[in-house]
Design an enzyme around this catalytic site. Sequence first.
Site, short mmCIF file in Angstrom:
data_model
loop_
_atom_site.label_atom_id
_atom_site.label_comp_id
_atom_site.label_asym_id
_atom_site.label_seq_id
_atom_site.Cartn_x
_atom_site.Cartn_y
_atom_site.Cartn_z
N LYS A 14 16.73 25.96 42.23
CA LYS A 14 15.38 25.40 42.41
C LYS A 14 14.61 26.15 43.48
CE LYS A 14 17.57 20.89 41.89
NZ LYS A 14 17.98 19.75 42.73
N ARG B 285 30.38 33.55 48.73
CA ARG B 285 30.19 34.81 48.00
C ARG B 285 28.76 34.84 47.49
NH1 ARG B 285 34.11 37.42 43.59
NH2 ARG B 285 35.14 37.90 45.57
N HIS C 84 33.99 42.97 51.80
CA HIS C 84 34.85 41.88 51.29
C HIS C 84 36.02 41.75 52.27
CE1 HIS C 84 36.78 39.10 48.74
NE2 HIS C 84 36.72 39.71 47.58
N1 CP Z 1 39.47 40.54 44.30
C1 CP Z 1 38.49 39.66 44.09
O1 CP Z 1 37.55 39.51 44.88
O2 CP Z 1 38.60 38.98 42.90
P1 CP Z 1 37.60 37.85 42.41
O3 CP Z 1 36.28 38.52 42.11
O4 CP Z 1 38.24 37.25 41.17
O5 CP Z 1 37.43 36.85 43.52
#
Ligand code: CP
Length: 305
Positions: free
Chosen positions: A80, A101, A129
Amino acid sequence: MRSIIDIMDLSVEEIDGLLATAEDIIENPKKYADACRGKKLATLFFEPSTRTRLSFEAAMYELGGNVIGFSDASSSSSSKGESVSDTARVISCYADIIAMRHHKEGAPYVASTKASIPVINAGDGGHNHPTQTLADLLTIKREKGRFNNLTIGFCGDLKFGRTVHSLISAMSRYENVKFVMISPDELTIPDYVKQNVLIPNSIEYKEVKSLEEAMPELDILYMTRVQKERFFNEADYIRLKDTYILTPERLQSAKDDLCIMHPLPRVNEISVAVDDDKRACYFKQVLNGKYMRMALILKLLEVEI
Ligand code: CP
Protein backbone atom coordinates in the site's frame (compact mmCIF):
# COMPACT_ATOMS: atom_id res chain seq x y z
CA MET A 1 21.07 -2.38 20.80
CA ARG A 2 23.09 -3.49 17.81
CA SER A 3 22.26 -4.41 14.19
CA ILE A 4 24.26 -6.50 11.69
CA ILE A 5 24.04 -5.04 8.21
CA ASP A 6 27.48 -5.94 6.86
CA ILE A 7 29.76 -8.85 7.83
CA MET A 8 32.40 -6.22 8.70
CA ASP A 9 30.11 -5.05 11.53
CA LEU A 10 31.54 -8.09 13.35
CA SER A 11 35.20 -8.18 14.38
CA VAL A 12 37.31 -11.31 13.78
CA GLU A 13 37.16 -11.97 17.55
CA GLU A 14 33.36 -11.70 17.54
CA ILE A 15 33.16 -14.10 14.58
CA ASP A 16 35.40 -16.52 16.53
CA GLY A 17 32.92 -16.23 19.41
CA LEU A 18 29.94 -16.96 17.13
CA LEU A 19 31.75 -19.97 15.66
CA ALA A 20 32.46 -21.26 19.17
CA THR A 21 28.81 -20.77 20.21
CA ALA A 22 27.56 -22.52 17.06
CA GLU A 23 29.84 -25.49 17.70
CA ASP A 24 28.66 -25.65 21.32
CA ILE A 25 25.02 -25.61 20.11
CA ILE A 26 25.85 -28.52 17.77
CA GLU A 27 27.35 -30.47 20.70
CA ASN A 28 24.84 -29.44 23.40
CA PRO A 29 21.53 -28.41 21.80
CA LYS A 30 19.49 -28.95 25.01
CA LYS A 31 21.54 -26.28 26.79
CA TYR A 32 20.03 -23.68 24.44
CA ALA A 33 16.46 -24.98 24.19
CA ASP A 34 14.97 -22.25 26.43
CA ALA A 35 17.49 -19.49 25.79
CA CYS A 36 15.02 -17.20 23.98
CA ARG A 37 11.83 -18.15 25.82
CA GLY A 38 9.42 -15.20 25.60
CA LYS A 39 11.33 -13.50 22.76
CA LYS A 40 10.01 -12.90 19.24
CA LEU A 41 11.86 -12.82 15.92
CA ALA A 42 10.19 -10.95 13.04
CA THR A 43 11.11 -12.24 9.57
CA LEU A 44 10.38 -9.48 7.05
CA PHE A 45 11.05 -10.95 3.62
CA PHE A 46 10.33 -8.62 0.70
CA GLU A 47 12.11 -11.04 -1.65
CA PRO A 48 11.78 -14.86 -1.98
CA SER A 49 13.83 -17.17 0.23
CA THR A 50 13.86 -20.77 1.36
CA ARG A 51 17.08 -21.21 3.40
CA THR A 52 17.54 -17.84 5.04
CA ARG A 53 13.97 -17.30 6.21
CA LEU A 54 13.31 -20.86 7.29
CA SER A 55 16.71 -21.26 8.98
CA PHE A 56 16.10 -18.04 10.94
CA GLU A 57 12.70 -19.37 11.94
CA ALA A 58 14.07 -22.83 12.85
CA ALA A 59 16.88 -21.11 14.78
CA MET A 60 14.44 -19.08 16.88
CA TYR A 61 12.18 -22.07 17.56
CA GLU A 62 15.18 -24.18 18.62
CA LEU A 63 16.11 -21.41 21.05
CA GLY A 64 12.62 -21.62 22.57
CA GLY A 65 11.43 -18.34 21.06
CA ASN A 66 8.60 -17.42 18.70
CA VAL A 67 8.41 -16.05 15.16
CA ILE A 68 6.14 -13.56 13.42
CA GLY A 69 6.49 -12.02 9.96
CA PHE A 70 5.74 -12.26 6.28
CA SER A 71 7.36 -14.05 3.36
CA ASP A 72 5.74 -12.05 0.57
CA ALA A 73 5.76 -8.26 0.38
CA SER A 74 2.38 -8.30 -1.36
CA SER A 75 0.78 -9.52 1.89
CA SER A 76 2.29 -6.63 3.88
CA SER A 77 1.38 -2.94 3.92
CA SER A 78 4.44 -2.16 1.78
CA SER A 79 2.06 -3.04 -1.09
CA LYS A 80 0.00 0.00 0.00
CA GLY A 81 3.10 2.20 -0.07
CA GLU A 82 4.36 1.95 3.53
CA SER A 83 8.07 2.76 3.77
CA VAL A 84 10.77 0.45 5.11
CA SER A 85 11.41 3.02 7.86
CA ASP A 86 7.81 2.99 9.05
CA THR A 87 7.66 -0.80 8.82
CA ALA A 88 10.76 -1.03 11.04
CA ARG A 89 9.26 1.33 13.65
CA VAL A 90 6.00 -0.61 13.67
CA ILE A 91 7.60 -4.06 13.98
CA SER A 92 9.73 -2.74 16.87
CA CYS A 93 6.44 -2.57 18.82
CA TYR A 94 5.77 -6.29 18.29
CA ALA A 95 9.10 -8.15 18.23
CA ASP A 96 12.55 -8.28 19.87
CA ILE A 97 14.68 -8.69 16.74
CA ILE A 98 14.19 -8.38 12.95
CA ALA A 99 15.65 -10.39 10.07
CA MET A 100 14.98 -8.44 6.85
CA ARG A 101 15.53 -9.37 3.21
CA HIS A 102 14.88 -6.72 0.58
CA HIS A 103 15.45 -6.35 -3.16
CA LYS A 104 16.82 -2.82 -2.65
CA GLU A 105 20.44 -2.45 -1.59
CA GLY A 106 20.61 -0.63 1.73
CA ALA A 107 16.99 -1.25 2.81
CA PRO A 108 17.96 -3.23 5.97
CA TYR A 109 20.37 -0.42 6.86
CA VAL A 110 17.57 2.15 6.55
CA ALA A 111 15.38 -0.09 8.72
CA SER A 112 18.13 -0.29 11.34
CA THR A 113 18.23 3.51 11.64
CA LYS A 114 14.54 3.63 12.63
CA ALA A 115 14.05 0.35 14.50
CA SER A 116 14.42 0.27 18.28
CA ILE A 117 15.38 -3.44 18.14
CA PRO A 118 18.31 -5.18 16.36
CA VAL A 119 18.00 -5.58 12.58
CA ILE A 120 19.84 -8.37 10.72
CA ASN A 121 20.41 -7.98 6.99
CA ALA A 122 19.13 -11.25 5.48
CA GLY A 123 20.25 -10.22 1.98
CA ASP A 124 19.86 -6.81 0.27
CA GLY A 125 19.67 -6.90 -3.52
CA GLY A 126 22.99 -7.62 -5.19
CA HIS A 127 24.92 -6.08 -2.28
CA ASN A 128 25.52 -8.12 0.91
CA HIS A 129 24.40 -11.27 2.72
CA PRO A 130 26.26 -11.37 6.05
CA THR A 131 24.46 -14.34 7.62
CA GLN A 132 25.20 -16.51 4.56
CA THR A 133 28.82 -15.58 5.19
CA LEU A 134 28.53 -16.79 8.79
CA ALA A 135 27.25 -20.12 7.40
CA ASP A 136 30.14 -20.17 4.93
CA LEU A 137 32.72 -19.45 7.64
CA LEU A 138 31.51 -22.30 9.86
CA THR A 139 31.65 -24.58 6.83
CA ILE A 140 35.21 -23.52 5.99
CA LYS A 141 36.27 -23.96 9.64
CA ARG A 142 34.80 -27.46 9.88
CA GLU A 143 35.92 -28.63 6.43
CA LYS A 144 39.34 -27.00 6.09
CA GLY A 145 40.23 -26.38 9.75
CA ARG A 146 41.67 -22.94 9.00
CA PHE A 147 40.95 -19.53 7.47
CA ASN A 148 44.58 -18.69 6.63
CA ASN A 149 46.55 -19.98 3.62
CA LEU A 150 43.59 -20.70 1.33
CA THR A 151 43.07 -20.17 -2.40
CA ILE A 152 39.38 -19.58 -3.02
CA GLY A 153 37.78 -19.65 -6.48
CA PHE A 154 34.51 -17.72 -6.88
CA CYS A 155 32.68 -18.85 -10.02
CA GLY A 156 29.63 -17.50 -11.84
CA ASP A 157 27.80 -14.27 -11.13
CA LEU A 158 30.32 -12.21 -9.20
CA LYS A 159 28.66 -8.92 -10.14
CA PHE A 160 25.30 -9.40 -8.40
CA GLY A 161 26.41 -12.24 -6.09
CA ARG A 162 25.86 -10.74 -2.64
CA THR A 163 27.14 -13.89 -0.92
CA VAL A 164 30.40 -13.50 -2.85
CA HIS A 165 30.82 -9.84 -1.88
CA SER A 166 30.29 -10.58 1.82
CA LEU A 167 32.58 -13.64 1.88
CA ILE A 168 35.37 -11.73 0.11
CA SER A 169 35.18 -9.04 2.82
CA ALA A 170 35.24 -11.61 5.61
CA MET A 171 38.14 -13.64 4.18
CA SER A 172 40.20 -10.52 3.43
CA ARG A 173 41.00 -10.30 7.16
CA TYR A 174 42.93 -13.59 7.25
CA GLU A 175 46.56 -14.30 6.30
CA ASN A 176 47.70 -15.41 2.86
CA VAL A 177 44.23 -15.78 1.32
CA LYS A 178 44.17 -15.65 -2.50
CA PHE A 179 41.12 -15.24 -4.71
CA VAL A 180 40.53 -16.51 -8.25
CA MET A 181 37.50 -14.73 -9.74
CA ILE A 182 36.01 -16.92 -12.50
CA SER A 183 33.28 -15.21 -14.51
CA PRO A 184 32.29 -13.99 -17.96
CA ASP A 185 33.15 -10.34 -18.75
CA GLU A 186 29.56 -9.25 -18.06
CA LEU A 187 29.53 -10.63 -14.49
CA THR A 188 32.92 -9.65 -13.05
CA ILE A 189 33.39 -8.50 -9.46
CA PRO A 190 32.21 -4.87 -8.94
CA ASP A 191 34.80 -2.12 -8.82
CA TYR A 192 33.70 -1.09 -5.33
CA VAL A 193 34.73 -4.51 -3.97
CA LYS A 194 38.16 -4.08 -5.56
CA GLN A 195 38.56 -0.47 -4.37
CA ASN A 196 37.19 -0.97 -0.84
CA VAL A 197 38.39 -4.47 0.00
CA LEU A 198 40.92 -6.12 -2.32
CA ILE A 199 43.28 -3.23 -3.08
CA PRO A 200 43.48 -1.63 0.42
CA ASN A 201 44.16 -5.05 1.99
CA SER A 202 46.75 -5.96 -0.69
CA ILE A 203 44.85 -9.19 -1.41
CA GLU A 204 46.30 -11.32 -4.21
CA TYR A 205 43.58 -11.97 -6.81
CA LYS A 206 43.18 -12.68 -10.49
CA GLU A 207 40.21 -12.56 -12.84
CA VAL A 208 39.89 -15.45 -15.31
CA LYS A 209 37.25 -16.95 -17.57
CA SER A 210 38.20 -20.64 -17.49
CA LEU A 211 37.06 -22.82 -14.57
CA GLU A 212 39.14 -25.72 -15.91
CA GLU A 213 42.37 -23.70 -15.80
CA ALA A 214 41.71 -22.43 -12.27
CA MET A 215 40.63 -25.77 -10.81
CA PRO A 216 44.00 -27.40 -9.87
CA GLU A 217 45.10 -24.58 -7.54
CA LEU A 218 41.84 -24.20 -5.57
CA ASP A 219 41.30 -25.17 -1.93
CA ILE A 220 37.71 -23.94 -2.06
CA LEU A 221 35.44 -23.59 -5.10
CA TYR A 222 32.48 -21.29 -4.39
CA MET A 223 29.94 -21.76 -7.19
CA THR A 224 27.09 -19.27 -7.69
CA ARG A 225 23.89 -19.09 -9.68
CA VAL A 226 23.44 -16.58 -12.50
CA GLN A 227 20.49 -14.69 -11.00
CA LYS A 228 17.63 -14.20 -13.42
CA GLU A 229 15.97 -11.69 -11.07
CA ARG A 230 18.92 -9.25 -11.30
CA PHE A 231 18.90 -8.95 -15.13
CA PHE A 232 17.10 -6.16 -17.01
CA ASN A 233 17.30 -8.09 -20.27
CA GLU A 234 16.16 -11.74 -20.49
CA ALA A 235 18.27 -12.36 -23.59
CA ASP A 236 21.43 -11.57 -21.58
CA TYR A 237 20.35 -13.96 -18.84
CA ILE A 238 19.70 -16.77 -21.32
CA ARG A 239 23.08 -16.18 -22.99
CA LEU A 240 25.00 -16.27 -19.70
CA LYS A 241 23.09 -18.67 -17.43
CA ASP A 242 24.91 -21.87 -18.40
CA THR A 243 28.43 -20.42 -18.75
CA TYR A 244 29.72 -22.70 -15.98
CA ILE A 245 28.39 -26.16 -15.15
CA LEU A 246 30.38 -28.17 -12.61
CA THR A 247 30.43 -31.88 -13.48
CA PRO A 248 32.41 -34.89 -12.18
CA GLU A 249 34.56 -34.69 -15.34
CA ARG A 250 35.50 -31.06 -14.63
CA LEU A 251 36.53 -32.05 -11.09
CA GLN A 252 39.16 -34.54 -12.30
CA SER A 253 41.95 -31.97 -12.03
CA ALA A 254 40.80 -30.67 -8.60
CA LYS A 255 42.55 -31.29 -5.28
CA ASP A 256 41.39 -34.33 -3.29
CA ASP A 257 40.50 -32.08 -0.38
CA LEU A 258 38.76 -29.36 -2.43
CA CYS A 259 35.73 -27.93 -0.60
CA ILE A 260 32.88 -27.28 -3.09
CA MET A 261 30.52 -24.62 -1.77
CA HIS A 262 27.37 -22.93 -3.10
CA PRO A 263 24.97 -20.67 -1.16
CA LEU A 264 22.05 -22.30 -3.03
CA PRO A 265 19.54 -22.28 -4.65
CA ARG A 266 21.26 -24.07 -7.52
CA VAL A 267 19.83 -24.19 -11.01
CA ASN A 268 22.20 -25.83 -13.55
CA GLU A 269 25.61 -24.70 -12.34
CA ILE A 270 26.37 -27.86 -10.33
CA SER A 271 25.35 -31.18 -11.86
CA VAL A 272 23.41 -33.38 -9.40
CA ALA A 273 26.04 -36.03 -10.18
CA VAL A 274 28.46 -33.95 -8.05
CA ASP A 275 26.24 -34.23 -4.95
CA ASP A 276 27.67 -37.64 -3.99
CA ASP A 277 31.27 -36.42 -4.26
CA LYS A 278 32.84 -36.27 -0.76
CA ARG A 279 34.06 -32.77 -1.63
CA ALA A 280 30.50 -31.40 -2.06
CA CYS A 281 29.79 -29.23 1.01
CA TYR A 282 26.77 -27.18 -0.08
CA PHE A 283 24.15 -29.06 1.92
CA LYS A 284 26.40 -28.89 5.00
CA GLN A 285 26.41 -25.09 4.50
CA VAL A 286 22.61 -25.10 4.82
CA LEU A 287 22.70 -26.76 8.26
CA ASN A 288 25.64 -24.65 9.41
CA GLY A 289 23.57 -21.56 8.56
CA LYS A 290 20.95 -22.48 11.15
CA TYR A 291 23.54 -22.88 13.91
CA MET A 292 25.27 -19.59 13.08
CA ARG A 293 21.93 -17.75 13.01
CA MET A 294 21.16 -19.22 16.44
CA ALA A 295 24.50 -17.92 17.68
CA LEU A 296 23.87 -14.48 16.14
CA ILE A 297 20.37 -14.17 17.66
CA LEU A 298 21.81 -15.02 21.09
CA LYS A 299 24.53 -12.41 20.68
CA LEU A 300 22.26 -9.60 19.50
CA LEU A 301 19.66 -10.32 22.19
CA GLU A 302 22.51 -10.42 24.73
CA VAL A 303 21.33 -13.77 26.08
CA GLU A 304 23.70 -15.35 28.60
CA ILE A 305 23.69 -19.15 28.85
N1 CP B 1 21.40 -18.84 0.32
C1 CP B 1 20.25 -18.16 0.38
O1 CP B 1 20.21 -16.97 0.70
O2 CP B 1 19.15 -18.90 0.03
P1 CP B 1 17.66 -18.36 0.04
O3 CP B 1 17.55 -17.32 -1.06
O4 CP B 1 16.78 -19.56 -0.22
O5 CP B 1 17.40 -17.73 1.37
